[in-house]
Design an enzyme around this catalytic site. Sequence first.
Site, PDB file in Angstrom:
ATOM      1  N   HIS A  17      10.802  13.145  -5.839  1.00 14.36           N
ATOM      2  CA  HIS A  17       9.539  13.478  -6.820  1.00 14.36           C
ATOM      3  C   HIS A  17       9.960  15.129  -7.080  1.00 14.36           C
ATOM      4  O   HIS A  17       9.623  15.469  -8.349  1.00 14.36           O
ATOM      5  CB  HIS A  17       8.284  13.507  -5.871  1.00 14.36           C
ATOM      6  CG  HIS A  17       7.841  12.152  -5.857  1.00 14.36           C
ATOM      7  ND1 HIS A  17       7.502  11.735  -4.174  1.00 14.36           N
ATOM      8  CD2 HIS A  17       7.547  11.203  -6.502  1.00 14.36           C
ATOM      9  CE1 HIS A  17       7.047  10.630  -4.436  1.00 14.36           C
ATOM     10  NE2 HIS A  17       7.104  10.176  -5.579  1.00 14.36           N
ATOM     11  N   LYS A  41      -5.872   1.265  -0.529  1.00 14.20           N
ATOM     12  CA  LYS A  41      -4.283   1.234   0.149  1.00 14.20           C
ATOM     13  C   LYS A  41      -4.392   2.126   1.431  1.00 14.20           C
ATOM     14  O   LYS A  41      -4.748   2.905   1.482  1.00 14.20           O
ATOM     15  CB  LYS A  41      -3.526   1.848  -0.898  1.00 14.20           C
ATOM     16  CG  LYS A  41      -1.854   1.255  -0.866  1.00 14.20           C
ATOM     17  CD  LYS A  41      -1.333   1.843  -2.127  1.00 14.20           C
ATOM     18  CE  LYS A  41       0.177   1.979  -2.041  1.00 14.20           C
ATOM     19  NZ  LYS A  41       0.833   2.722  -3.389  1.00 14.20           N
ATOM     20  N   ARG A  94      14.038   5.579 -11.375  1.00 13.26           N
ATOM     21  CA  ARG A  94      15.274   5.508 -10.756  1.00 13.26           C
ATOM     22  C   ARG A  94      16.153   4.695 -11.232  1.00 13.26           C
ATOM     23  O   ARG A  94      17.612   4.817 -11.089  1.00 13.26           O
ATOM     24  CB  ARG A  94      14.912   5.256  -9.114  1.00 13.26           C
ATOM     25  CG  ARG A  94      14.231   6.616  -8.678  1.00 13.26           C
ATOM     26  CD  ARG A  94      13.432   5.969  -7.595  1.00 13.26           C
ATOM     27  NE  ARG A  94      12.572   5.081  -7.779  1.00 13.26           N
ATOM     28  CZ  ARG A  94      11.530   4.434  -6.911  1.00 13.26           C
ATOM     29  NH1 ARG A  94      11.508   5.186  -5.600  1.00 13.26           N
ATOM     30  NH2 ARG A  94      10.516   3.860  -7.185  1.00 13.26           N
ATOM     31  N   SER A 132       8.997   6.498  -1.439  1.00 13.63           N
ATOM     32  CA  SER A 132       8.047   6.856  -0.158  1.00 13.63           C
ATOM     33  C   SER A 132       7.833   5.897   0.662  1.00 13.63           C
ATOM     34  O   SER A 132       7.847   5.911   1.832  1.00 13.63           O
ATOM     35  CB  SER A 132       6.653   7.388  -1.129  1.00 13.63           C
ATOM     36  OG  SER A 132       6.810   8.400  -1.849  1.00 13.63           O
TER      37      SER A 132
HETATM   38  O1  PNS Z   1       3.526   6.579  -7.214  1.00 14.29           O
HETATM   39  P1  PNS Z   1       2.889   5.404  -7.711  1.00 14.29           P
HETATM   40  O2  PNS Z   1       2.067   4.844  -6.716  1.00 14.29           O
HETATM   41  O3  PNS Z   1       3.885   4.319  -8.258  1.00 14.29           O
HETATM   42  O4  PNS Z   1       1.853   5.886  -9.065  1.00 14.29           O
HETATM   43  C1  PNS Z   1       1.356   4.843  -9.632  1.00 14.29           C
HETATM   44  C2  PNS Z   1       0.280   5.611 -10.314  1.00 14.29           C
HETATM   45  C3  PNS Z   1      -0.684   6.438  -9.741  1.00 14.29           C
HETATM   46  C4  PNS Z   1       0.685   6.058 -11.518  1.00 14.29           C
HETATM   47  C5  PNS Z   1      -0.731   4.348 -11.013  1.00 14.29           C
HETATM   48  O5  PNS Z   1      -1.134   3.420 -10.082  1.00 14.29           O
HETATM   49  C6  PNS Z   1      -2.076   4.820 -11.902  1.00 14.29           C
HETATM   50  O6  PNS Z   1      -2.014   5.513 -12.897  1.00 14.29           O
HETATM   51  N1  PNS Z   1      -3.234   4.482 -11.197  1.00 14.29           N
HETATM   52  C7  PNS Z   1      -4.586   4.775 -11.999  1.00 14.29           C
HETATM   53  C8  PNS Z   1      -5.232   3.877 -12.437  1.00 14.29           C
HETATM   54  C9  PNS Z   1      -4.980   3.477 -13.569  1.00 14.29           C
HETATM   55  O7  PNS Z   1      -5.110   4.134 -14.853  1.00 14.29           O
HETATM   56  N2  PNS Z   1      -4.356   2.164 -13.764  1.00 14.29           N
HETATM   57  C10 PNS Z   1      -3.802   1.766 -15.026  1.00 14.29           C
HETATM   58  C11 PNS Z   1      -2.516   2.043 -15.085  1.00 14.29           C
HETATM   59  S1  PNS Z   1      -1.825   1.539 -16.699  1.00 14.29           S
END
Ligand code: PNS
Length: 161
Positions: A17, A41, A94, A132
């Site tokens: 990150h 979660k 990645r 993570s």
């Molecule tokens: O680090 P992560 O857990 O892969 O991040 C995922 C994240 C936070 C980017 C994604 O879950 C997100 O944007 N969630 C917010 C809800 C949302 O907007 N959902 C629609 C995404 S297309």
Amino acid sequence: MRRAIFPGSFDPVTNGHLDIIQRGCKLFDEIIVAILVNPEKTAFFTVEERSQILAEVLKTIERGDCRVTVDSFEGLLVQYAAEKEAHAILRGIRAISDYEYELQMALMNRRLQPRLETVFMMPAEEYSYVSSRLVKEVFQLGAPIEGLVPPLVEERMRQKK
Ligand code: PNS
């Protein structure tokens, strides 16, 4: 003034990150590291803990003139980005395996908010397998995580154990 949101769970923040944030600093004037508040979660660190850890470790990275801040958000990312008047979402990719999920999110976000761009950056090869989820797994099974996360994260994980 170009502002990007770097969203994620950051449970915990990894060196991967931080590598992406440093790279993003070459492109943006401001990056908001935005922690998703996800009550569904089960997390290792609370949002407050993650936020505090991020604020500490961000002091140690190369930012140039880029302003890097930490925040948290609930609900739709595109809505949060609009509130923050951000121009882009920054995400790290990645490996090819990340691409499908990231493409889906980027295209859905584009549909929801056409003016908001998603910018993908590749971390250094040495972090290409760091996540993570795996950091938590190997840590909980007693393996060393040195070099995968900042020392402060390792320290805080040990305190929580
Ligand atoms: O680090 P992560 O857990 O892969 O991040 C995922 C994240 C936070 C980017 C994604 O879950 C997100 O944007 N969630 C917010 C809800 C949302 O907007 N959902 C629609 C995404 S297309």
